[in-house]
Design a protein around this motif. Structure first.
Motif, PDB file in Angstrom:
ATOM      1  N   ILE A 187       0.852  -1.244  -0.004  1.00 37.26           N
ATOM      2  CA  ILE A 187       0.135  -0.085  -0.003  1.00 37.26           C
ATOM      3  C   ILE A 187       0.745   1.215   0.041  1.00 37.26           C
ATOM      4  O   ILE A 187       2.058   1.225   0.278  1.00 37.26           O
ATOM      5  N   ARG A 188       0.213   2.591  -0.168  1.00 35.26           N
ATOM      6  CA  ARG A 188       1.162   3.609  -0.051  1.00 35.26           C
ATOM      7  C   ARG A 188       0.163   4.676   0.513  1.00 35.26           C
ATOM      8  O   ARG A 188      -0.954   4.652   0.952  1.00 35.26           O
ATOM      9  N   VAL A 248      -8.588   5.098   0.874  1.00 33.41           N
ATOM     10  CA  VAL A 248      -9.023   3.908   1.691  1.00 33.41           C
ATOM     11  C   VAL A 248     -10.591   3.920   1.713  1.00 33.41           C
ATOM     12  O   VAL A 248     -11.291   4.850   2.069  1.00 33.41           O
ATOM     13  N   PRO A 249     -11.075   2.734   0.924  1.00 36.45           N
ATOM     14  CA  PRO A 249     -12.569   2.787   0.887  1.00 36.45           C
ATOM     15  C   PRO A 249     -13.146   2.643   2.188  1.00 36.45           C
ATOM     16  O   PRO A 249     -12.735   1.782   3.026  1.00 36.45           O
ATOM     17  N   THR A 305      -7.094   9.260   2.892  1.00 37.12           N
ATOM     18  CA  THR A 305      -5.807   8.363   2.680  1.00 37.12           C
ATOM     19  C   THR A 305      -5.285   7.419   3.846  1.00 37.12           C
ATOM     20  O   THR A 305      -5.747   7.790   4.812  1.00 37.12           O
ATOM     21  N   VAL A 306      -4.474   6.599   3.419  1.00 32.82           N
ATOM     22  CA  VAL A 306      -3.733   5.789   4.390  1.00 32.82           C
ATOM     23  C   VAL A 306      -3.109   6.522   5.315  1.00 32.82           C
ATOM     24  O   VAL A 306      -3.384   6.310   6.491  1.00 32.82           O
ATOM     25  N   ALA A 357     -10.930   0.177   8.900  1.00 33.68           N
ATOM     26  CA  ALA A 357     -10.911   0.483   7.334  1.00 33.68           C
ATOM     27  C   ALA A 357      -9.465   0.070   6.962  1.00 33.68           C
ATOM     28  O   ALA A 357      -9.264  -0.524   5.907  1.00 33.68           O
ATOM     29  N   LEU A 358      -8.424   0.337   7.486  1.00 31.53           N
ATOM     30  CA  LEU A 358      -7.077   0.022   7.198  1.00 31.53           C
ATOM     31  C   LEU A 358      -6.788  -1.458   7.099  1.00 31.53           C
ATOM     32  O   LEU A 358      -6.188  -2.081   6.244  1.00 31.53           O
TER      33      LEU A 358
END
Length: 450
Positions: free
Chosen positions: A83-84, A89-90, A116-117, A135-136
């Motif tokens: 991941i970046r 993130v949905p 964002t992440v 979520a992550l």
């Protein structure tokens, strides 16, 4: 350090006192130190050496300290390119619902908003945001259940012990499972379950997290930040680690790591601090109030900083008296000098430097039956290790078994010894033959006149 050192045989054990002139410790009486936490641990963050322990193998709920594992897996996914930081993130309907629960630590998440992440990770590390953690988890593993399985698998890989005995993750947050939507619950778990770990396993996780991803402290040390600033969902995130220097129980050396609380877990905290280059990691569990968990953590940290220090026992190039050289078989030279390849330092209690001794271990595969090195041999070749032994009354353990290698150093050859030519070897053999005859004659003559 090469693990083959476990196969080395003991050549000598010197009960020498290493009270060198470089040491200047004041005489100290061993303190009868204890904490008011139900279980607690203090370790040297560099070596993983346990400096204090209390009930560290009792399995207890850990609440949001669980998120250290979620953070570990996020940082691992970042570092492996899975991941970046700028990746969006949905947010699923279930995760959004959890994030809207104002009785929990949360940032408000919407299914139609982009995050964002980096944003979500910061909300986890600073504010212990539960919905963001979930979520992550879904982003990394595709499903929540798969992420929880990954948590347990990673715990075993990191040396945290046995699942069910030393740790058990059932969700990514540490919340009581009743807060996890039923459709997302890890297989075989119920709403009354919680994540559990021992203090030893918790400290192991913190040790591995800081060792492998020290950047975790860049975020964990942020005292406050605004999430989604300038939007209707903005929220000020005050770090729950109130021991950060700017906060209410500020301790100037603290820069991490993770608090936790549930009714079952009580108030718990995994802390870390660095002073004069010495970093310690602490865990306190099942304390009675936020203040008590930070007070007990500070006491542990002060105890570590005030009573332990890393001291160099031997310098690079050190030669143990009586073992400055080793005999060589069939070499141009009949012996070769050996010494330590690097300096060796040990984290020790102040005033106990006279309780350490040295042990030289040599690799028996390099020697012949007469105990001689077999030529040819090269300068710098590792022939063994110098090991430090502690002869005091404290049970010094390491948080992971591999860390024990920090208290030993390789012993190497100081020069190359080429194999002797046939002529030299023949002359030595002849010399040895006549030397044997002369000894026999001399002994016989001595017998006549005795």
């Amino acid at each position: 350090m090469n693990k083959k050192i476990r196969k080395y045989f003991v050549v000598s054990f010197l009960s020498i006192l290493l009270l060198m002139s470089t040491f200047s410790f004041p005489a100290q009486t061993k303190a009868n130190f204890d904490t008011n936490a139900y279980n607690s641990i203090l370790l040297d963050a560099e070596t993983g050496k346990i400096l204090y322990q209390k009930n560290i193998d009792v399995l207890l709920p850990i609440a949001s300290m669980s998120k250290m594992m979620s953070e570990y897996l996020v940082l691992e996914a970042i570092n492996t390119g899975k991941i970046r930081w700028d990746q969006t993130v949905p947010i699923s309907t279930e995760v959004a619902a959890v994030s809207h629960n104002t009785s929990l630590s949360n940032v408000h998440l919407r299914i139609d908003e982009q995050y964002t992440v980096k944003e979500l990770y910061e909300s986890v590390a600073i504010y212990s945001a539960n919905g963001a953690t979930m979520a992550l988890a879904e982003l990394i593993s595709g499903s929540y259940g798969q992420f929880v399985k990954l948590m347990n698998d990673k715990a075993a890989e990191l040396g945290m012990g046995l699942e069910g005995q030393d740790f058990r993750f059932i969700n990514s947050t540490g919340l009581p499972n009743k807060y996890v939507p039923e459709s997302m619950r890890y297989g075989g778990t119920s709403e009354i379950d919680e994540n559990t770990m021992t203090a030893r396993a918790t400290a192991t996780l913190a040790y591995q997290l800081i060792k492998n991803y020290p950047e975790v402290l860049d975020t964990a040390s942020i005292p406050r930040k605004v999430f989604k600033e300038g939007t209707s969902d903005q929220i000020r995130m005050d770090n729950w680690n109130w021991m950060l220097p700017e906060l209410v129980y500020g301790f100037q050396y603290t820069d991490g790591l993770k608090t936790g609380f549930t009714n079952a877990a009580g108030y718990c905290f995994t802390g870390t601090a660095i002073k004069d280059g010495q970093r310690v990691i602490t865990v306190v569990m099942k304390t009675e109030s936020p203040q008590q968990r930070f007070d007990e953590t500070k006491r542990l940290m002060d105890y570590g900083f005030n009573n332990f220090s890393k001291q160099q026992l031997i310098p690079s190039g050190f030669q143990l008296e009586g073992f400055e050289t080793l005999p060589v078989s069939k070499g141009k030279e009949r012996e070769v000098a050996i010494s330590t390849a690097e300096p060796l330092s040990v984290m020790m209690r102040n005033g106990e430097e006279d309780l350490y001794s040295l042990e030289l271990l040599l690799d028996e595969s390099l020697f012949d039956e007469e105990g001689k090195l077999i030529a040819p041999i090269e300068k710098g070749q590792v022939v063994g290790t110098m090991v430090v032994n502690y002869n005091g009354d404290i049970n010094h353990e390491f948080i992971v078994s591999e860390a024990q290698f920090t208290e030993m150093v390789e012993v190497v050859l100081n020069e190359t010894v080429e194999k002797a030519g046939w002529f030299s070897l023949t002359m030595r053999a002849i010399g040895g033959f006549f030397s044997g005859i002369w000894s026999s004659v001399a002994n016989g003559v001595k017998g006549i006149f005795s």
